[in-house]
Design a protein around this motif. Sequence first.
Motif, short mmCIF file in Angstrom:
data_model
loop_
_atom_site.label_atom_id
_atom_site.label_comp_id
_atom_site.label_asym_id
_atom_site.label_seq_id
_atom_site.Cartn_x
_atom_site.Cartn_y
_atom_site.Cartn_z
N LEU A 1 0.83 -1.21 0.00
CA LEU A 1 0.00 0.00 0.00
C LEU A 1 0.86 1.25 0.00
N ALA A 2 2.03 1.19 0.65
CA ALA A 2 2.94 2.33 0.63
C ALA A 2 3.45 2.59 -0.79
N VAL A 3 3.78 1.53 -1.52
CA VAL A 3 4.23 1.69 -2.91
C VAL A 3 3.12 2.30 -3.76
N ILE A 4 1.87 1.87 -3.52
CA ILE A 4 0.74 2.44 -4.26
C ILE A 4 0.60 3.92 -3.97
N GLN A 5 0.79 4.31 -2.71
CA GLN A 5 0.68 5.72 -2.35
C GLN A 5 1.83 6.54 -2.94
N PHE A 6 3.04 6.00 -2.93
CA PHE A 6 4.18 6.72 -3.49
C PHE A 6 4.01 6.97 -4.99
N ASN A 7 3.46 5.99 -5.71
CA ASN A 7 3.34 6.10 -7.16
C ASN A 7 1.99 6.64 -7.62
N GLY A 8 1.02 6.72 -6.72
CA GLY A 8 -0.32 7.10 -7.15
C GLY A 8 -0.93 6.07 -8.07
N SER A 9 -0.65 4.79 -7.83
CA SER A 9 -1.12 3.72 -8.71
C SER A 9 -2.65 3.66 -8.69
N GLY A 10 -3.22 3.47 -9.86
CA GLY A 10 -4.66 3.41 -9.98
C GLY A 10 -5.29 4.77 -10.20
N GLY A 11 -4.49 5.83 -10.21
CA GLY A 11 -5.00 7.18 -10.42
C GLY A 11 -4.01 7.98 -11.23
N LYS B 1 -0.99 11.24 -11.40
CA LYS B 1 0.17 11.62 -10.61
C LYS B 1 -0.22 12.48 -9.41
N ASN B 2 -1.29 13.24 -9.56
CA ASN B 2 -1.73 14.10 -8.46
C ASN B 2 -2.30 13.30 -7.29
N ASP B 3 -2.55 12.02 -7.50
CA ASP B 3 -3.10 11.18 -6.43
C ASP B 3 -2.00 10.62 -5.53
N LYS B 4 -0.74 10.93 -5.81
CA LYS B 4 0.33 10.45 -4.94
C LYS B 4 0.23 11.10 -3.57
N ASP B 5 0.43 10.30 -2.54
CA ASP B 5 0.39 10.79 -1.16
C ASP B 5 1.67 10.32 -0.47
N LEU B 6 2.68 11.17 -0.47
CA LEU B 6 3.98 10.78 0.07
C LEU B 6 3.93 10.58 1.57
N ARG B 7 3.19 11.41 2.27
CA ARG B 7 3.10 11.27 3.72
C ARG B 7 2.45 9.95 4.12
N ALA B 8 1.39 9.59 3.40
CA ALA B 8 0.74 8.30 3.68
C ALA B 8 1.67 7.14 3.37
N GLU C 1 3.34 -1.06 -14.29
CA GLU C 1 2.82 0.31 -14.28
C GLU C 1 1.32 0.28 -14.55
N ILE C 2 0.59 1.15 -13.87
CA ILE C 2 -0.84 1.29 -14.12
C ILE C 2 -1.08 2.37 -15.17
N ARG C 3 -0.22 3.38 -15.18
CA ARG C 3 -0.28 4.43 -16.19
C ARG C 3 1.13 4.64 -16.74
N LYS C 4 1.25 5.32 -17.84
CA LYS C 4 2.55 5.53 -18.47
C LYS C 4 3.44 6.41 -17.60
N HIS C 5 4.72 6.06 -17.59
CA HIS C 5 5.75 6.81 -16.87
C HIS C 5 5.46 6.89 -15.37
N GLU C 6 4.83 5.86 -14.84
CA GLU C 6 4.55 5.84 -13.40
C GLU C 6 5.80 5.54 -12.60
#
Length: 369
Positions: A160-170, A172-179, A302-307
Amino acid sequence: MLPVRQTKRVFYSAGVFTPARKRRRCVSSSISPAPETNTGPNLLDSIPDDLVVSILCKLASTSRCPADFISVSMTCKRLNTLATCPYVLSRLSRKAIAIKAQNWSESAHRFLKRSADAGSLEACYTLGMIRFYCLQNRGNGASLMAKAAINSHAPALYSLAVIQFNGSGGSKNDKDLRAGVALCARAAFLGHVDALRELGHCLQDGYGVPRNVSEGRRFLVQANARELAAVLSSGIEACSWLTLSQPQTHGCPLLSDFGCNVPAPETHPANRFLADWFALRGGDSPGDGLRLCSHGGCGRPEIRKHEFRRCSVCGVVNYCSRACQALDWKLRHKMDCAPAEQGAAGDGEGNVQIEGNVDGDNVPVVPMS
């Protein structure tokens, strides 16, 4: 002339004759007939259900592959009923649900689903990874991983941390580094090696957290120490990896600066499933313009390009996280990395920057942890 066979006849006074009856052969009364064999009830039926369930729970927690558990559950109807009860399925070990990608089917999907519903954290995490990355069911996959993470499952917390770092599934603006840092910290507290390494790099680089080089270095040392402890506890003789020679291209040279070549850590069945799944469906490219993490033991696409971020020195490899980059550097990329141009180079000490998305999100990473 052939002889005529004579038969005994009994003549009556009227001159009519009839064949004589054969004398019945009598069996001596001293010989008694053989007694009927009585096998009695099945021994398994005499064992109480609670004892059988206890044995099945022990089998579920120690199985080395799914076949060890499934073959026993198919022995008879009673074992099948007791083996599929929620109490037994919740005890399934990591290897007991290590389904291979080439054996994926609806029955395998139902088995994982039933185990996850029974409360197996390993089944929740494995099925969540499969649904999120392979079956493209992002919401349900993330919720299954969250269910395991709530119960302190370290691999689920790190994923889940990797998903938050990369904003996977959304986007780039969905990245949450603190989470992402918070999830990494929780997984690192539970002793997850990749989370320790990821958190160490975040602290060293100030990525999602205030920069603290000394504290980050401490986490990286802890990651190395845990890897070394895992090798020592596995029973591998020291002479097989403690060799004062040039580091090999295989294995995990944990202490490669000192000539030690430690075997690579065991890959989680969920990551092995991802790698095999995409290898069976097109190799290194999971889709149009999408890439896989270059670390062979990861398998995340990758879920999106250049993720994913790529190595800014060679520009060939790309990674989903700093932990994968650092481990792959020690596994093989240290031997293969070469500047794509004369002007591209590291910092002179083998430190490589991992380039982020196309808009210049460059993240420095120290590969030798």
